[in-house]
Design a protein around this motif. Structure first.
Motif, PDB file in Angstrom:
ATOM      1  N   TYR A  32       0.734  -1.021  -0.017  1.00  0.00           N
ATOM      2  CA  TYR A  32      -0.118  -0.291   0.197  1.00  0.00           C
ATOM      3  C   TYR A  32       0.701   1.237   0.015  1.00  0.00           C
ATOM      4  O   TYR A  32       0.749   2.129  -0.838  1.00  0.00           O
ATOM      5  CB  TYR A  32      -1.049  -0.167   1.028  1.00  0.00           C
ATOM      6  CG  TYR A  32      -1.443   1.303   1.498  1.00  0.00           C
ATOM      7  CD1 TYR A  32      -2.677   1.855   0.975  1.00  0.00           C
ATOM      8  CD2 TYR A  32      -0.884   1.897   2.734  1.00  0.00           C
ATOM      9  CE1 TYR A  32      -3.111   3.239   1.190  1.00  0.00           C
ATOM     10  CE2 TYR A  32      -1.456   3.294   2.860  1.00  0.00           C
ATOM     11  CZ  TYR A  32      -2.753   3.954   2.371  1.00  0.00           C
ATOM     12  OH  TYR A  32      -3.007   5.136   2.438  1.00  0.00           O
ATOM     13  N   TYR A  36       2.868   5.287  -3.063  1.00  0.00           N
ATOM     14  CA  TYR A  36       2.920   6.901  -2.975  1.00  0.00           C
ATOM     15  C   TYR A  36       4.526   6.978  -3.100  1.00  0.00           C
ATOM     16  O   TYR A  36       5.209   6.176  -3.029  1.00  0.00           O
ATOM     17  CB  TYR A  36       2.462   7.026  -1.408  1.00  0.00           C
ATOM     18  CG  TYR A  36       1.017   7.066  -1.218  1.00  0.00           C
ATOM     19  CD1 TYR A  36      -0.058   7.752  -1.744  1.00  0.00           C
ATOM     20  CD2 TYR A  36       0.560   5.784  -0.868  1.00  0.00           C
ATOM     21  CE1 TYR A  36      -1.170   7.651  -1.532  1.00  0.00           C
ATOM     22  CE2 TYR A  36      -0.735   5.497  -0.873  1.00  0.00           C
ATOM     23  CZ  TYR A  36      -1.616   6.479  -1.111  1.00  0.00           C
ATOM     24  OH  TYR A  36      -3.025   6.299  -1.120  1.00  0.00           O
ATOM     25  N   GLU A  42       4.693  12.928  -1.018  1.00  0.00           N
ATOM     26  CA  GLU A  42       3.397  12.660  -1.067  1.00  0.00           C
ATOM     27  C   GLU A  42       3.010  11.836  -0.092  1.00  0.00           C
ATOM     28  O   GLU A  42       3.424  10.883   0.625  1.00  0.00           O
ATOM     29  CB  GLU A  42       3.264  11.810  -2.433  1.00  0.00           C
ATOM     30  CG  GLU A  42       1.603  11.461  -2.676  1.00  0.00           C
ATOM     31  CD  GLU A  42       1.417  10.502  -3.863  1.00  0.00           C
ATOM     32  OE1 GLU A  42       0.498  10.423  -4.345  1.00  0.00           O
ATOM     33  OE2 GLU A  42       2.646  10.095  -4.626  1.00  0.00           O
ATOM     34  N   ASP A  44       0.332   9.487   2.113  1.00  0.00           N
ATOM     35  CA  ASP A  44      -0.487   8.364   1.876  1.00  0.00           C
ATOM     36  C   ASP A  44      -2.116   8.781   2.358  1.00  0.00           C
ATOM     37  O   ASP A  44      -2.171   9.590   2.986  1.00  0.00           O
ATOM     38  CB  ASP A  44       0.024   7.204   2.539  1.00  0.00           C
ATOM     39  CG  ASP A  44      -0.178   7.009   3.867  1.00  0.00           C
ATOM     40  OD1 ASP A  44      -1.085   6.669   4.552  1.00  0.00           O
ATOM     41  OD2 ASP A  44       0.602   7.676   4.644  1.00  0.00           O
ATOM     42  N   TYR A  45      -3.095   8.027   1.664  1.00  0.00           N
ATOM     43  CA  TYR A  45      -4.324   8.348   1.849  1.00  0.00           C
ATOM     44  C   TYR A  45      -4.948   8.296   3.430  1.00  0.00           C
ATOM     45  O   TYR A  45      -5.534   9.264   3.833  1.00  0.00           O
ATOM     46  CB  TYR A  45      -5.212   7.368   1.130  1.00  0.00           C
ATOM     47  CG  TYR A  45      -6.732   7.527   1.212  1.00  0.00           C
ATOM     48  CD1 TYR A  45      -7.451   8.596   0.805  1.00  0.00           C
ATOM     49  CD2 TYR A  45      -7.480   6.781   2.289  1.00  0.00           C
ATOM     50  CE1 TYR A  45      -8.753   8.800   1.226  1.00  0.00           C
ATOM     51  CE2 TYR A  45      -8.772   6.894   2.607  1.00  0.00           C
ATOM     52  CZ  TYR A  45      -9.369   7.980   2.105  1.00  0.00           C
ATOM     53  OH  TYR A  45     -10.850   8.040   2.404  1.00  0.00           O
ATOM     54  N   PHE A  46      -4.189   7.130   3.984  1.00  0.00           N
ATOM     55  CA  PHE A  46      -4.757   6.985   5.580  1.00  0.00           C
ATOM     56  C   PHE A  46      -4.077   8.143   6.327  1.00  0.00           C
ATOM     57  O   PHE A  46      -4.919   8.241   7.075  1.00  0.00           O
ATOM     58  CB  PHE A  46      -4.466   5.621   5.814  1.00  0.00           C
ATOM     59  CG  PHE A  46      -5.255   5.158   7.257  1.00  0.00           C
ATOM     60  CD1 PHE A  46      -6.559   4.901   6.865  1.00  0.00           C
ATOM     61  CD2 PHE A  46      -4.832   5.031   8.324  1.00  0.00           C
ATOM     62  CE1 PHE A  46      -7.308   4.575   8.176  1.00  0.00           C
ATOM     63  CE2 PHE A  46      -5.410   4.879   9.639  1.00  0.00           C
ATOM     64  CZ  PHE A  46      -6.967   4.458   9.290  1.00  0.00           C
ATOM     65  N   ASP A  48      -3.445  10.952   5.436  1.00  0.00           N
ATOM     66  CA  ASP A  48      -4.142  12.318   5.236  1.00  0.00           C
ATOM     67  C   ASP A  48      -5.589  12.166   5.851  1.00  0.00           C
ATOM     68  O   ASP A  48      -5.965  13.115   6.394  1.00  0.00           O
ATOM     69  CB  ASP A  48      -4.358  12.612   3.932  1.00  0.00           C
ATOM     70  CG  ASP A  48      -5.024  13.820   3.249  1.00  0.00           C
ATOM     71  OD1 ASP A  48      -4.561  14.914   3.666  1.00  0.00           O
ATOM     72  OD2 ASP A  48      -5.936  13.757   2.690  1.00  0.00           O
ATOM     73  N   LEU A  49      -6.085  11.033   5.933  1.00  0.00           N
ATOM     74  CA  LEU A  49      -7.357  10.937   6.490  1.00  0.00           C
ATOM     75  C   LEU A  49      -7.364  11.390   7.861  1.00  0.00           C
ATOM     76  O   LEU A  49      -8.274  11.726   8.513  1.00  0.00           O
ATOM     77  CB  LEU A  49      -8.178   9.380   6.229  1.00  0.00           C
ATOM     78  CG  LEU A  49      -9.364   9.214   6.913  1.00  0.00           C
ATOM     79  CD1 LEU A  49     -10.499   9.891   6.349  1.00  0.00           C
ATOM     80  CD2 LEU A  49      -9.423   7.646   6.904  1.00  0.00           C
ATOM     81  N   GLU A  90       3.529   9.504   8.256  1.00  0.00           N
ATOM     82  CA  GLU A  90       2.938   8.048   8.108  1.00  0.00           C
ATOM     83  C   GLU A  90       2.639   7.262   9.418  1.00  0.00           C
ATOM     84  O   GLU A  90       1.886   6.351   9.753  1.00  0.00           O
ATOM     85  CB  GLU A  90       3.696   7.188   6.863  1.00  0.00           C
ATOM     86  CG  GLU A  90       3.293   5.609   6.688  1.00  0.00           C
ATOM     87  CD  GLU A  90       4.095   5.032   7.333  1.00  0.00           C
ATOM     88  OE1 GLU A  90       3.782   3.741   7.993  1.00  0.00           O
ATOM     89  OE2 GLU A  90       5.186   5.091   7.900  1.00  0.00           O
ATOM     90  N   ASN A  93      -0.252   7.317  11.982  1.00  0.00           N
ATOM     91  CA  ASN A  93      -1.639   6.656  11.672  1.00  0.00           C
ATOM     92  C   ASN A  93      -2.024   5.615  12.207  1.00  0.00           C
ATOM     93  O   ASN A  93      -3.222   5.130  12.087  1.00  0.00           O
ATOM     94  CB  ASN A  93      -1.668   6.795   9.858  1.00  0.00           C
ATOM     95  CG  ASN A  93      -0.940   5.473   9.255  1.00  0.00           C
ATOM     96  OD1 ASN A  93      -0.617   4.668  10.022  1.00  0.00           O
ATOM     97  ND2 ASN A  93      -0.513   5.536   8.018  1.00  0.00           N
TER      98      ASN A  93
END
Length: 185
Positions: A32, A36, A42, A44-46, A48-49, A90, A93
């Protein structure tokens, strides 16, 4: 030698399932993350969430929050009242903590539905606690900047790992032990 495998079978079975689950989940997580471009900062999505949910948590507590991507590393900067206070990277998270939690529960599996349900509930608890932890850490650093290292390095990790440990104890004492009492071998 066979005697030792028979004697220590429950422990070896636990260890094998734990390691196998942990390796599969960690490899999946690394896959996963590999999507990125961290070299170009950049996020990662999680992660950022988690940052956006932390913003919602702090906004709920009446703080004026601005989030922006860092230009120095793959992180989201949390700014309150014009002051950048924390970076959410990261590692913030809590996915690695969730993987450790889930692997342990899977190693003590007691049926798919019960195990999956407990893992889902535990992951939700860990996630909500983590977002709250980051929000409270941000407030703590804003109000007590001299205690930043103590808050970030000791107090808040102790809380999140303490909760994971308590969830493990709950799983073993309430679900695994009760199942053993109701279904003797």
């Amino acid at each position: 030698m066979k005697h030792y495998f028979i004697t220590y079978r429950p422990f070896l079975q636990f260890l094998g399932i734990f390691l196998f689950s942990y390796l599969i989940l960690i490899m999946s997580y690394q896959f996963y993350l590999g999507q990125y471009d961290f070299a170009n900062y950049e996020v990662d999505y999680f992660t950022d969430l988690v940052a956006r949910q932390t913003q919602s948590f702090l906004t709920f507590l009446n703080y004026s929050i601005v989030l922006y991507d860092s230009t120095h590393d793959p992180s989201v900067v949390v700014q309150i009242e014009g002051t950048p206070l924390v970076r959410i990277v990261e590692g913030c998270n809590a996915l690695s903590v969730m993987i450790l939690f889930a692997s342990f529960i899977m190693a003590f599996s007691k049926g798919f539905v019960k195990t999956a349900g407990f893992i889902a509930a535990g992951l939700l608890i860990i996630h909500v606690l983590n977002v709250s932890r980051i929000g409270l850490l941000t407030i703590g650093i804003m109000n007590f900047p001299e205690y930043k290292h103590l808050l970030h390095g000791v107090v808040f990790p102790l809380i999140i790992y303490g909760i994971v440990f308590l969830l493990w104890i709950l799983w073993i004492t309430k679900f695994v032990k009760n199942d053993s009492k109701n279904n003797p071998a």
